[in-house]
Write a protein that holds these residues in place. Structure first.
Motif, PDB file in Angstrom:
ATOM      1  N   ASP A 238     -32.386  45.810  94.025  1.00 22.29           N
ATOM      2  CA  ASP A 238     -31.289  46.699  94.392  1.00 22.29           C
ATOM      3  C   ASP A 238     -31.742  48.141  94.209  1.00 22.29           C
ATOM      4  OD1 ASP A 238     -28.988  48.148  94.745  1.00 22.29           O
ATOM      5  OD2 ASP A 238     -27.765  46.989  93.333  1.00 22.29           O
ATOM      6  N   PRO A 239     -31.966  48.893  95.296  1.00 27.41           N
ATOM      7  CA  PRO A 239     -32.460  50.259  95.155  1.00 27.41           C
ATOM      8  C   PRO A 239     -31.439  51.222  94.555  1.00 27.41           C
ATOM      9  CG  PRO A 239     -31.888  49.829  97.435  1.00 27.41           C
ATOM     10  CD  PRO A 239     -31.773  48.524  96.708  1.00 27.41           C
ATOM     11  N   ALA A 240     -30.157  50.904  94.672  1.00 32.54           N
ATOM     12  CA  ALA A 240     -29.130  51.797  94.151  1.00 32.54           C
ATOM     13  C   ALA A 240     -29.216  51.929  92.637  1.00 32.54           C
ATOM     14  CB  ALA A 240     -27.743  51.307  94.560  1.00 32.54           C
ATOM     15  N   THR A 241     -29.522  50.807  91.961  1.00 27.84           N
ATOM     16  CA  THR A 241     -29.596  50.802  90.499  1.00 27.84           C
ATOM     17  C   THR A 241     -31.000  50.530  89.975  1.00 27.84           C
ATOM     18  OG1 THR A 241     -29.021  48.444  90.446  1.00 27.84           O
ATOM     19  CG2 THR A 241     -27.199  50.017  90.322  1.00 27.84           C
ATOM     20  N   LEU A 242     -31.955  50.324  90.898  1.00 24.45           N
ATOM     21  CA  LEU A 242     -33.329  49.950  90.519  1.00 24.45           C
ATOM     22  C   LEU A 242     -33.319  48.719  89.602  1.00 24.45           C
ATOM     23  CD1 LEU A 242     -34.926  53.481  89.955  1.00 24.45           C
ATOM     24  CD2 LEU A 242     -35.280  51.933  91.903  1.00 24.45           C
ATOM     25  N   THR A 243     -32.546  47.725  90.018  1.00 22.63           N
ATOM     26  CA  THR A 243     -32.428  46.475  89.269  1.00 22.63           C
ATOM     27  C   THR A 243     -33.104  45.350  90.034  1.00 22.63           C
ATOM     28  OG1 THR A 243     -30.311  47.149  88.300  1.00 22.63           O
ATOM     29  CG2 THR A 243     -30.829  44.796  88.263  1.00 22.63           C
ATOM     30  N   VAL A 244     -33.900  44.544  89.341  1.00 26.94           N
ATOM     31  CA  VAL A 244     -34.453  43.327  89.930  1.00 26.94           C
ATOM     32  C   VAL A 244     -33.937  42.139  89.143  1.00 26.94           C
ATOM     33  CG1 VAL A 244     -36.522  44.469  90.831  1.00 26.94           C
ATOM     34  CG2 VAL A 244     -36.583  43.430  88.570  1.00 26.94           C
ATOM     35  N   ARG A 245     -33.718  41.055  89.858  1.00 32.29           N
ATOM     36  CA  ARG A 245     -33.254  39.815  89.224  1.00 32.29           C
ATOM     37  C   ARG A 245     -34.104  38.676  89.739  1.00 32.29           C
ATOM     38  NH1 ARG A 245     -28.611  42.674  90.796  1.00 32.29           N
ATOM     39  NH2 ARG A 245     -27.307  43.367  89.044  1.00 32.29           N
ATOM     40  N   TRP A 246     -34.526  37.823  88.833  1.00 33.88           N
ATOM     41  CA  TRP A 246     -35.338  36.677  89.204  1.00 33.88           C
ATOM     42  C   TRP A 246     -34.467  35.440  89.314  1.00 33.88           C
ATOM     43  CZ3 TRP A 246     -37.013  40.583  86.028  1.00 33.88           C
ATOM     44  CH2 TRP A 246     -38.215  41.220  86.393  1.00 33.88           C
ATOM     45  N   TRP A 247     -34.806  34.597  90.282  1.00 35.07           N
ATOM     46  CA  TRP A 247     -34.036  33.399  90.573  1.00 35.07           C
ATOM     47  C   TRP A 247     -34.961  32.186  90.608  1.00 35.07           C
ATOM     48  CZ3 TRP A 247     -28.688  33.730  91.801  1.00 35.07           C
ATOM     49  CH2 TRP A 247     -28.183  35.033  91.832  1.00 35.07           C
TER      50      TRP A 247
END
Length: 319
Positions: A238-247
């Motif tokens: 997510d570029p808006a929050t610079l968040t990555v999530r692994w699935w």
């Protein structure tokens, strides 16, 4: 110009016969939690390379446009590293092409023998057939893979790198000093670091050979993972929050953000790498790459919290 030895080689190679210590694309069975938490999940029984349904990881970040859906085949691999419009290339910008003897066709995927690697960009760091994933847009990408054994020496990896990190130093951004590089590496999953999955976001910076890194802590799960099953490993951004999530197999297992996900990621364009290495070169195994799909969303609007003051400045070099 930097040499053709990648920082991952120095960081993880423990024997001279281990040709690279690279990252890789998904696998899994029981889901791993960040640092060992999280509930159970089972390996996927579906073939993702024919599934057009939008996964939860893509929906969560608004990445609803399907841009990659592929069942890898041996005929899709270029063994010169330079051919135009190929899906996969048998090497990376700092390696020689791997020989075709390290690859085989299976009924349900492409087999990489130990030492094999495929990337979706040319070894000259120019795009191939698949689109790059822009860091200015939300995206989700997942890959399905399995290994022939669960030996802890196996080092299967599924990962993303920006095409700007290359021998042309296109990850040098004014007003940084000459030769000072900055880039994000996203390791979707790597084997051999623990009983479960291993998922890292790494903010790299510096001048070769003195690179510095910031890596998210608690990246290795203690929940055992059967890598011989056809698991699905994914990551959302997510570029808006610079968040990555692994699935893993449709379940979120870990999350990370700044400083491990740097602002410079918004200016970079990512491609997929799948590789089959060994930690100490004492095991022999095969990695089956069964499918990949990717989704993208609309570019995030800049605001007080997401604006990049360097956005108007071009990177050094041209592609």
């Amino acid at each position: 110009m930097q040499t053709t030895i990648h920082p991952r080689t120095r960081r993880r190679t423990k024997a001279p016969t281990t040709w690279l210590a690279l990252a890789a694309i998904g696998l899994a069975a029981p889901a791993c939690g960040g640092g060992g938490g999280g509930g159970a999940s089972h390996a996927s029984g579906r073939a993702i390379c024919t599934d057009t349904a939008t996964p939860a990881g893509a929906t969560q970040v608004g990445a609803l446009q399907l841009v990659i859906l592929d069942c890898p085949k041996l005929a899709d691999v270029d063994f010169t590293g330079k051919a135009d419009a190929r899906k996969y290339y048998s090497g990376l910008y700092f390696t020689k092409p791997r020989p075709s003897s390290l690859y085989e066709q299976a009924d349900d995927g492409l087999i990489l023998k130990k030492g094999g690697v495929v990337a979706t960009v040319k070894m000259t760091s120019h795009p191939g057939l698949f689109p790059l994933l822009s860091g200015s847009q939300p995206f989700y990408i997942e890959a399905q893979a399995s290994t022939s054994s669960n030996d802890p020496d196996n080092f299967p990896a599924i990962w993303l790198m920006p095409i700007e990190h290359n021998l042309r130093l296109e990850d040098v951004y004014p007003p940084d000093p000459k030769g000072f590089e900055r880039w994000l590496e996203l390791d979707i999953d790597e084997g051999g670091f623990g009983p479960g999955g291993h998922h890292t976001a790494i903010s790299w910076s510096g001048k070769w050979p003195n690179y510095q890194k910031l890596q998210n802590p608690n990246a290795t799960s203690t929940v055992p993972l059967d890598r011989t099953q056809p698991n699905v490993f994914g990551v959302s951004y997510d570029p808006a929050t610079l968040t990555v999530r692994w699935w893993m197999n449709g379940q979120q297992v870990l999350e990370a953000g700044p400083p491990y996900v740097p602002e410079i990621a918004r200016r970079q364009h990512f491609y997929l790498i799948v590789s089959a290495q060994s930690h100490r070169n004492i095991s022999d195994y095969q990695m089956k790459f069964m499918g990949v799909r990717a989704f993208v969303g609309a570019a995030a609007r800049a605001n007080a919290s997401t604006a990049n003051p360097m956005a108007a400045l071009p990177p050094k070099g041209t592609r």
